[in-house]
Motif scaffolding. Sequence first.
Motif, PDB file in Angstrom:
ATOM      1  N   ARG A  33       4.635  10.409  -4.653  1.00  0.00           N
ATOM      2  CA  ARG A  33       5.600  11.119  -5.505  1.00  0.00           C
ATOM      3  C   ARG A  33       6.781  11.644  -4.699  1.00  0.00           C
ATOM      4  O   ARG A  33       7.883  11.788  -5.221  1.00  0.00           O
ATOM      5  CB  ARG A  33       4.924  12.292  -6.219  1.00  0.00           C
ATOM      6  CG  ARG A  33       4.001  11.885  -7.329  1.00  0.00           C
ATOM      7  CD  ARG A  33       3.335  13.121  -7.911  1.00  0.00           C
ATOM      8  NE  ARG A  33       2.277  12.773  -8.822  1.00  0.00           N
ATOM      9  CZ  ARG A  33       2.176  13.229 -10.061  1.00  0.00           C
ATOM     10  NH1 ARG A  33       3.091  14.061 -10.537  1.00  0.00           N
ATOM     11  NH2 ARG A  33       1.178  12.876 -10.821  1.00  0.00           N
ATOM     12  N   SER A  34       6.537  11.929  -3.416  1.00  0.00           N
ATOM     13  CA  SER A  34       7.611  12.460  -2.567  1.00  0.00           C
ATOM     14  C   SER A  34       8.503  11.363  -1.993  1.00  0.00           C
ATOM     15  O   SER A  34       9.462  11.650  -1.294  1.00  0.00           O
ATOM     16  CB  SER A  34       7.022  13.295  -1.434  1.00  0.00           C
ATOM     17  OG  SER A  34       6.377  12.466  -0.492  1.00  0.00           O
ATOM     18  N   GLY A  35       8.178  10.099  -2.276  1.00  0.00           N
ATOM     19  CA  GLY A  35       9.018   9.004  -1.828  1.00  0.00           C
ATOM     20  C   GLY A  35       8.521   8.275  -0.599  1.00  0.00           C
ATOM     21  O   GLY A  35       9.218   7.428  -0.053  1.00  0.00           O
ATOM     22  N   ALA A  36       7.314   8.575  -0.168  1.00  0.00           N
ATOM     23  CA  ALA A  36       6.754   7.896   1.010  1.00  0.00           C
ATOM     24  C   ALA A  36       6.171   6.542   0.632  1.00  0.00           C
ATOM     25  O   ALA A  36       5.705   6.331  -0.489  1.00  0.00           O
ATOM     26  CB  ALA A  36       5.662   8.755   1.636  1.00  0.00           C
ATOM     27  N   HIS A  37       6.212   5.636   1.592  1.00  0.00           N
ATOM     28  CA  HIS A  37       5.489   4.369   1.446  1.00  0.00           C
ATOM     29  C   HIS A  37       4.100   4.616   2.024  1.00  0.00           C
ATOM     30  O   HIS A  37       3.955   4.814   3.232  1.00  0.00           O
ATOM     31  CB  HIS A  37       6.190   3.241   2.194  1.00  0.00           C
ATOM     32  CG  HIS A  37       5.445   1.957   2.111  1.00  0.00           C
ATOM     33  ND1 HIS A  37       4.866   1.374   3.205  1.00  0.00           N
ATOM     34  CD2 HIS A  37       5.157   1.157   1.063  1.00  0.00           C
ATOM     35  CE1 HIS A  37       4.257   0.260   2.834  1.00  0.00           C
ATOM     36  NE2 HIS A  37       4.429   0.111   1.538  1.00  0.00           N
ATOM     37  N   VAL A  38       3.095   4.633   1.167  1.00  0.00           N
ATOM     38  CA  VAL A  38       1.732   4.948   1.583  1.00  0.00           C
ATOM     39  C   VAL A  38       0.901   3.674   1.561  1.00  0.00           C
ATOM     40  O   VAL A  38       0.860   2.969   0.552  1.00  0.00           O
ATOM     41  CB  VAL A  38       1.092   6.002   0.655  1.00  0.00           C
ATOM     42  CG1 VAL A  38      -0.332   6.310   1.091  1.00  0.00           C
ATOM     43  CG2 VAL A  38       1.934   7.273   0.630  1.00  0.00           C
TER      44      VAL A  38
END
Length: 85
Positions: A33-38
Motif C-alpha cells: 500500500r505504501s508503494g513498495a515492490h514486495v
Amino acid sequence: ESLLSPYLFQVLVPIGHGTEEMEAVVIVDILRRSGAHVVVASIEQDLQIEASRRVNLVADEKIDMCEGENFDLIALPVGLFLVKL
C-alpha cells in the motif's frame, strides 16, 4: 522510457512452514500500500507454505530466484521457519 522503477523501494519477505501468518500478511499489505515492490519468497520446496495456525500462504517465488537481486529491506515475519535461515 525511464529506467527508474515505479516503486519506492524493493522488499523481500521470506516465508516458510510455521511463519506467523498475521505478521507476514500485514507486513506485505502495508508495504504494498505504501508503494513498495514486495517479493514474498518461499524458503520451502514449494511456493505454498503452511503457516503457524495451519493457514496456507502462497509465495510469489522461491527464495533461490532472489539471488543476485538488490533489496532495500528484508522483512522477517516471526515464526518457526526462522530456524532454517
